[in-house]
Design an enzyme around this catalytic site. Structure first.
Site, PDB file in Angstrom:
ATOM      1  N   LYS A   1       6.244   1.833  -4.416  1.00  0.00           N
ATOM      2  CA  LYS A   1       5.128   1.393  -5.268  1.00  0.00           C
ATOM      3  C   LYS A   1       4.369   2.619  -5.765  1.00  0.00           C
ATOM      4  O   LYS A   1       4.037   3.507  -4.991  1.00  0.00           O
ATOM      5  CB  LYS A   1       4.185   0.483  -4.468  1.00  0.00           C
ATOM      6  CG  LYS A   1       2.805   0.216  -5.077  1.00  0.00           C
ATOM      7  CD  LYS A   1       2.856  -0.823  -6.170  1.00  0.00           C
ATOM      8  CE  LYS A   1       1.450  -1.183  -6.662  1.00  0.00           C
ATOM      9  NZ  LYS A   1       0.631  -1.884  -5.662  1.00  0.00           N
TER      10      LYS A   1
ATOM     11  N   ASP B   1      -1.724 -10.885  -5.337  1.00  0.00           N
ATOM     12  CA  ASP B   1      -2.545  -9.688  -5.094  1.00  0.00           C
ATOM     13  C   ASP B   1      -3.900 -10.022  -4.478  1.00  0.00           C
ATOM     14  O   ASP B   1      -4.884  -9.314  -4.703  1.00  0.00           O
ATOM     15  CB  ASP B   1      -2.726  -8.930  -6.418  1.00  0.00           C
ATOM     16  CG  ASP B   1      -3.274  -7.510  -6.214  1.00  0.00           C
ATOM     17  OD1 ASP B   1      -3.048  -6.930  -5.135  1.00  0.00           O
ATOM     18  OD2 ASP B   1      -3.944  -6.997  -7.130  1.00  0.00           O
TER      19      ASP B   1
END
Length: 409
Positions: A186, A319
């Site tokens: 990421k 998220d």
């Protein structure tokens, strides 16, 4: 492991977007061993009659932070990892009971947490992890305030990101996360809401740094996911081999074309913006950071609509942070005005598996796939809210052939 026959199941074919009618499914050794139109007989298997209920693959949330027990990331960095893991247990259990059998973590979870779930020491969905997200100094993963100069990079402690600058450092950081078993890398490639010193519209990492990170991921046969909001940030990433773009609220039509040209995937995370706007401060987010969400919240739906109409492949992601994890299934409600139910379901099943390079492993009811399944009262293709009311509609959760919820009696 014992075998189980799920008899008289109305199987949902996620790829075709239709119910197949009565099927009989054999689970063995954690996988789907057989799907048959005729009744199955196996003396070693227990048989469970689903009586025509819907049987579908378990859901995948492709953007979570299972260690984000607070939206205050500066505080999270200071907490004991044992304390954080204890509360992550509750977050993971809640996800599984909502029907999520696989999640992709975007920063914070590591091999230890993933292994604990695999061992059933923690009850939750399978965790695909990147370890620490990579961030430049002053980027979205740098939680220091303007007056804090010390950098305590303790990679075994709680926190979502690690700081690295320049090609040699980003290569080392990527290689280190790969060494520890990361299933993807990421990168923080634009400004963000929860970071104290950057701007939403900034780009982060140089092109040379991005190239180095993608090269290391590719060498390890994994891929890169990137946090990015603006078209300026997104467009420079897709052309350099980044596979999934997270958020994308401020993308443009050129972005849509680049997604299709380079085979990228978009993971909108609409539920987190709504949750932060509504109760971010109450949940513990500093007021000055909560205020940043209003720069992007109103654009999320329009970006999704533009991407969907252009044919960009979209993936389910949320998220969510801290106490706001309870809004996870609300992502379906936020998207349902733009995407039909069949495409919404694909985004959380077979399309998610494809984006995460796990095609055929999960997200389908097919021989050889993992035995990750949900039993529902009702047809989510007709009403997506069948999925958003797990207390009433979700009758069983099966992960790797094992029941974690069973209300079929």
């Amino acid at each position: 492991m014992t075998a189980t026959i799920l008899a008289n199941a109305n199987v949902l074919d996620t790829e075709a977007g239709k119910l197949l009618g009565e099927r009989h499914v054999l689970l063995r050794d954690g996988h789907i061993a057989e799907v048959s139109e005729s009744p199955l007989k196996d003396s070693s298997a227990d048989t469970l009659d689903l009586k025509g209920r819907t049987l579908m693959p378990g859901l995948c949330d492709a953007h979570v932070h299972v260690t984000a027990i607070t939206p205050d990331f500066a505080l999270l960095k200071k907490l004991s990892p044992f304390y954080v893991a204890g509360h992550s247990n509750d977050i993971l259990h809640g996800m599984l009971m909502r029907g999520f059998t696989t999640v992709r973590d975007g920063g914070g979870a590591d091999y230890g947490l993933a292994d604990a779930v695999d061992d059933d020491a923690i009850i939750g969905p399978r965790v695909l992890f990147c370890g620490q997200a990579l961030s430049q100094t002053g980027g979205h993963g740098d939680v220091r305030g303007r007056g804090e100069n010390a950098l305590d990079e303790c990679f075994c402690c709680a926190g979502l990101g690690r700081i690295c600058d320049g090609v040699p450092e980003v290569r080392r950081a990527a290689r280190d996360e790969i060494r520890k078993g990361a299933t993807h890398i990421k990168i923080m490639a634009s400004g963000g809401v929860s970071s104290p010193t950057d701007r939403i519209d900034s780009t982060q990492f140089s092109l040379e740094e991005i190239d180095a990170i993608v090269e290391e991921a590719t060498a390890a046969n994994i891929y890169v996911m990137a946090h990015a909001y603006t078209a300026r940030a997104i467009n420079r990433l897709l052309s350099r081999g980044v596979r999934t773009i997270e958020h994308g609220n401020l993308m443009d039509e050129e972005s849509c074309e680049l997604f299709k040209k380079h085979g990228g995937y978009l993971t909108p995370t609409l539920s987190t913006y709504n949750a932060i706007a509504k109760e971010g401060k109450e949940a513990g987010m500093p007021a000055e950071l909560q205020a940043k969400v209003f720069e992007v919240v109103e654009y999320g739906l329009s970006a999704l609509e533009m991407a969907y109409k252009a044919g960009v492949k979209t993936v389910f992601g949320t998220d969510l942070l801290g106490q706001m994890h309870r809004y996870q299934l609300g992502e379906f409600d936020l998207r349902k005005g733009i995407m039909p139910a069949a495409d919404l379901i694909r985004s959380a099943t077979c399309t998610a598996a494809e984006a995460l390079q796990r095609e055929g492993e999960f997200g389908v009811v097919r021989e050889g796939a993992r035995g990750d399944l949900l039993v529902l009262d009702g047809n989510p293709l007709e009403d997506i809210n069948v999925l958003t009311d797990p207390d009433k509609r979700l009758k069983a959760v099966i992960k790797e052939g094992k029941f974690y919820k069973n209300e079929l009696a």
